[in-house]
Design an enzyme around this catalytic site. Structure first.
Site, PDB file in Angstrom:
ATOM      1  N   ALA A 171       9.582  -2.309  -1.686  1.00 16.45           N
ATOM      2  CA  ALA A 171       9.458  -2.881  -3.173  1.00 16.45           C
ATOM      3  C   ALA A 171      11.052  -2.950  -3.485  1.00 16.45           C
ATOM      4  O   ALA A 171      12.087  -2.366  -2.953  1.00 16.45           O
ATOM      5  CB  ALA A 171       8.550  -1.877  -4.139  1.00 16.45           C
ATOM      6  N   GLY A 199       6.770  -1.151   0.847  1.00 13.90           N
ATOM      7  CA  GLY A 199       5.868  -2.290   0.831  1.00 13.90           C
ATOM      8  C   GLY A 199       5.995  -3.294   2.301  1.00 13.90           C
ATOM      9  O   GLY A 199       5.300  -4.061   2.325  1.00 13.90           O
ATOM     10  N   GLU A 225       3.548  -1.768   4.618  1.00 12.25           N
ATOM     11  CA  GLU A 225       2.317  -2.438   4.014  1.00 12.25           C
ATOM     12  C   GLU A 225       2.003  -3.646   4.031  1.00 12.25           C
ATOM     13  O   GLU A 225       0.797  -4.237   4.634  1.00 12.25           O
ATOM     14  CB  GLU A 225       2.377  -1.808   2.451  1.00 12.25           C
ATOM     15  CG  GLU A 225       2.499  -0.416   2.328  1.00 12.25           C
ATOM     16  CD  GLU A 225       2.226  -0.064   0.751  1.00 12.25           C
ATOM     17  OE1 GLU A 225       3.254  -0.382   0.123  1.00 12.25           O
ATOM     18  OE2 GLU A 225       1.131   0.599   0.482  1.00 12.25           O
ATOM     19  N   GLU A 256       7.647   6.240   0.103  1.00 19.05           N
ATOM     20  CA  GLU A 256       7.778   6.257  -1.387  1.00 19.05           C
ATOM     21  C   GLU A 256       7.589   7.532  -1.896  1.00 19.05           C
ATOM     22  O   GLU A 256       7.994   7.724  -3.164  1.00 19.05           O
ATOM     23  CB  GLU A 256       6.397   5.500  -1.657  1.00 19.05           C
ATOM     24  CG  GLU A 256       6.404   3.869  -1.534  1.00 19.05           C
ATOM     25  CD  GLU A 256       6.000   3.432  -0.323  1.00 19.05           C
ATOM     26  OE1 GLU A 256       6.212   4.133   0.700  1.00 19.05           O
ATOM     27  OE2 GLU A 256       5.863   2.169  -0.025  1.00 19.05           O
TER      28      GLU A 256
END
Ligand code: NAI
Length: 717
Positions: free
Chosen positions: A61, A100, A103, A123
């Site tokens: 992110a 992310g 992911e 995270e």
């Protein structure tokens, strides 16, 4: 953004473009949505490859977007659309796939990684959890225990480990994009039903309840009050016990709680603060940015005691040639053996060859004539250090930087012993020096920006978090520690026990309370310093509780007089089974001793609760932090916070003392300090600092704008 091209006739190649790490900004997410749509609707395209530009898949992110209004397409539906695609999508992972980024890769049908790539879901270290399906897909792919370990620790894994765990399907030493394209051509047209991770059942696990209970206990213990690791376990539990969509709901719910928690804000603050601390200028305006640093190829360490040994190891592990000097025969032999042992153990852990040949040992200071930088670590004795600096100044080639590891002596005074005081700085390492991350670089009025920059840069090379601080007694870390330690002693006088004080601090998040910590580092160290400062009244039996006009607690001195130095003697604030043992046990002798002490001094014990322990110890420390800012010893609150998080065990999820003060509310800290100062007028450092008053008067601005207030304050002086 994301660039789209068609390669090898039938492959849609999507390249993420957002330097430096291709973070998933709004523009990148929009780019992915658009290019995936385009590839899926292009009849000539059979399969899709997603990669990142400049050898990095995706760093996750965009942390700069945190806390702002989210614009652009959200991650979860974007990843769902990729997973639901009717053409195979292959992730080509080079460099890193983190957060992310991983992911996103887990939403693809296949993952090919370069052998040097690193993968992980970090995270948790920012107080969050992987909320784009990471907590639901990873356990379905690699099983609950392995996923729990990766998600709750945030650990990065190598490509080889990722392959072994089943996170990736293939590892290559060659071009990952080429390998992924070849792979994509091969799998084109093959059914995708078995490749959508969200449709997998979680691998069966016997006795799921006790597994989660065990992990939860472990995580709670090591998290020391941090909530993100606990939420990670809860999210993975949902993956293991609920259908995918319900699990995703749980993931979202938990993330919402974390996102708005003060802890996530504190951890993100630390993330940015750590990057910011190397960039500031000295009060004179001179900058020490790393462009000014001079390269250091060969260094020397003087004095191979506890600290010198660790520093030698840390330098050699960095790849520098080191000349290690020790004058005492016995210490010399012991140090050689100890340093080799430390290097061998470190090398074994890291799977590399030990850097034994990087070190040459000498008993003669003349051996340092040709080094670029010296770190002095002899006894904490000004007369001795002065002689050593005079010798160094005479022996070293012109331009050699002379650094001292003193924990509190005046660096300027040492500089004045040399021909070139501008080359002198403090390099204050923490014990054990090859392990602890913090380095305080202490500059005096004469230190050149180049000397500071060189020490900062060397620290960075050694893997340290270097913080530049001005010269004063105790510098930043130890100066703030003094009122904290002293308040803990006063609390004992007033009715607390070491157990109570330690429990309050450990529940707050410190790995060790103040008394367990001083038993570990040795009560005699401070005793010697206090003796040197003329504060100890020898053998009077009933020493006064006032020194130099202010309150003083002789409790530590009395323990030392009894030979209770802490762990090393098997007795201190606690008792130990034998000298050197680490398990602290409550000691009835100590409780009796405290009662007798109070009786002798006419002190009436009152009930002290955790709140009072925290307020008195922590606010006294914070108040000193404000004074340090006011004095210009630290450039900003971030510097203090990083020192406390990396050197003193301050819980990272509470952001450091100055950030914490902001979270509590500056007005509240001020009010409590006023209260305690009123109750203890003979403790001057409890008097609220004028910078704190000023900040409260100007509406308690957030921590990142304190620098402005400080600047104004200085310009008015
Ligand atoms: P130490 O007592 O373990 O070692 C000092 C060593 O210096 C001894 O081996 C001694 O033989 C040697 N030495 C004395 N005179 C010498 C000379 N002229 N030439 C070469 N070697 C000489 O002391 P420690 O604990 O390693 O501390 C060293 C310095 O680091 C002190 O200034 C101390 O304040 C500072 N420091 C200590 C920390 C700790 O936790 N021990 C933490 C941070 C700084």
């Amino acid at each position: 953004m994301a660039q789209y091209s068609r390669v090898s006739g039938a492959i849609g190649l999507i390249t993420l473009q957002n330097p430096p790490v291709n973070a998933l900004s709004a523009a990148v997410r929009q780019g992915i949505v658009d290019t995936v749509k385009r590839a899926l609707s292009d009849p000539k395209v059979n399969s899709v490859v997603i990669c990142g530009q400049n050898g990095i898949f995706c760093g996750g992110a965009d942390i700069k977007e945190f806390g702002k209004n989210m614009s652009g397409p959200p991650l979860v539906p974007m990843i769902h659309a990729i997973e639901a695609a009717n053409k195979p999508v292959v992730a080509a992972i080079e460099g890193s796939a983190l957060g992310g980024g991983l992911e996103l890769a887990l939403g693809c049908h296949y993952r090919i990684a370069h052998s040097k790539a690193r993968l992980g879901l970090p995270e948790v270290s920012l107080g969050l959890l992987p909320a784009a399906g990471g907590t639901q897909r990873l356990p379905r792919l690699i099983g609950v225990p392995a996923a729990l370990e990766l998600i709750t620790t945030g650990r990065h894994v190598t490509a080889a480990e990722a392959l072994q765990l089943g996170v990736v399907d293939m590892v290559t030493d060659h071009s990952t994009v080429d390998a992924a394209i070849k792979f994509a051509l091969n799998v084109a047209g093959k059914p995708l039903d078995g490749r959508r991770i969200s449709t997998y059942p979680c691998p069966r696990q016997s006795d799921l309840d006790s597994l989660f209970e065990e992990v939860m206990q472990k995580v709670r213990k090591s998290a020391r009050g941090a909530i993100a690791p606990v939420a990670c376990v809860q999210a993975v539990r949902a993956a293991a016990t609920q259908p995918y969509l319900q699990g995703m709901e749980r993931e979202k719910e938990l993330m919402a709680t974390l996102f708005t928690s003060g802890q996530a804000r504190a951890l993100q603050y630390c993330f940015f603060a750590q990057r910011a601390v190397g960039r500031w200028s000295m009060p004179s305006g001179a900058r020490w940015d790393t462009s000014k640093a001079r390269p250091v190829h060969k260094a020397a360490v003087i004095g191979l005691g506890t600290m010198g040994r660790g520093i030698t190891v840390a330098l050699a592990q960095t790849g520098l040639s080191v000349v290690a000097v020790e004058t005492q025969e016995k210490q010399f032999m012991e140090a050689k053996q100890a340093v080799s042992g430390m290097l061998e153990r470190g090398a074994k852990r890291r799977g590399v060859a030990p850097a034994l040949d990087k070190i040459s040992y000498s008993r003669d200071i003349q051996a340092v004539a040709d080094v670029d930088l010296v770190i002095e670590a002899v006894f904490e004795d000004m007369a001795l250090k002065k002689t050593v600096f005079q010798q160094l100044s005479a022996v070293c080639k012109p331009g050699t930087f002379l650094c001292t590891n003193t924990s509190g002596l005046d660096v300027d005074h040492l500089a004045s012993q040399t021909r070139n005081p501008e080359l002198v700085v403090g390099m204050h390492f923490f014990a054990p020096a090859h392990v602890m991350k913090l380095l305080e670089v202490v500059y005096g009025p004469q230190s050149s920006p180049q000397a500071v920059a060189t020490a900062m840069q060397l620290g960075k090379k050694m893997g340290k978090v270097s913080v530049a601080v001005g010269n004063c007694q105790g510098f930043v870390g130890n100066r703030m520690l003094k009122p904290y330690l002293e308040q803990a002693l006063f609390l004992l006088e007033e009715g607390a026990t070491p157990e109570l004080v330690d429990r309050a601090l450990e529940e707050f998040g410190f790995p060790m309370g103040v008394f367990r910590m001083s038993d570990l580092s040795g009560l005699d160290v401070g005793w010697r310093v206090r003796k040197g400062d003329g504060l100890v009244e020898p053998g009077s039996g009933q020493p006064a509780r006032i020194r130099k006009g202010r309150r003083y607690s002789p409790l530590g001195d009395l323990l030392c007089e009894q030979g209770r130095f802490g762990q090393k003697t098997g007795r201190g604030w606690y008792q130990y089974d034998k000298p050197g043992s680490r398990v602290a046990k409550s000691d009835p002798w100590l409780h009796n001793f405290l009662e007798e002490y109070r009786a002798r001094h006419g002190l009436v014990a009152h009930r002290i609760d955790h709140q009072e322990v925290l307020e008195r110890c922590l606010y006294a420390l914070i108040n000193e932090g404000f004074r340090i800012l006011e004095d210009g010893i630290a450039a900003g609150p971030e510097d203090i916070d990083i020192i406390y998080v990396f050197g003193y065990g301050w819980p990272r999820h509470r952001g450091g003392p100055m950030f914490y003060a902001g979270m509590v509310g500056l007005a509240k800290v001020l009010e409590r300090l006023e209260h305690y100062h009123h109750a203890h007028p003979d403790v001057p450092y409890l008097q609220p600092c004028s910078l704190l008053r000023r900040l409260v008067a100007s509406g308690s601005p957030p921590v990142h704008s304190w620098r402005e207030v400080i600047k104004k304050l200085h310009s008015q002086l």
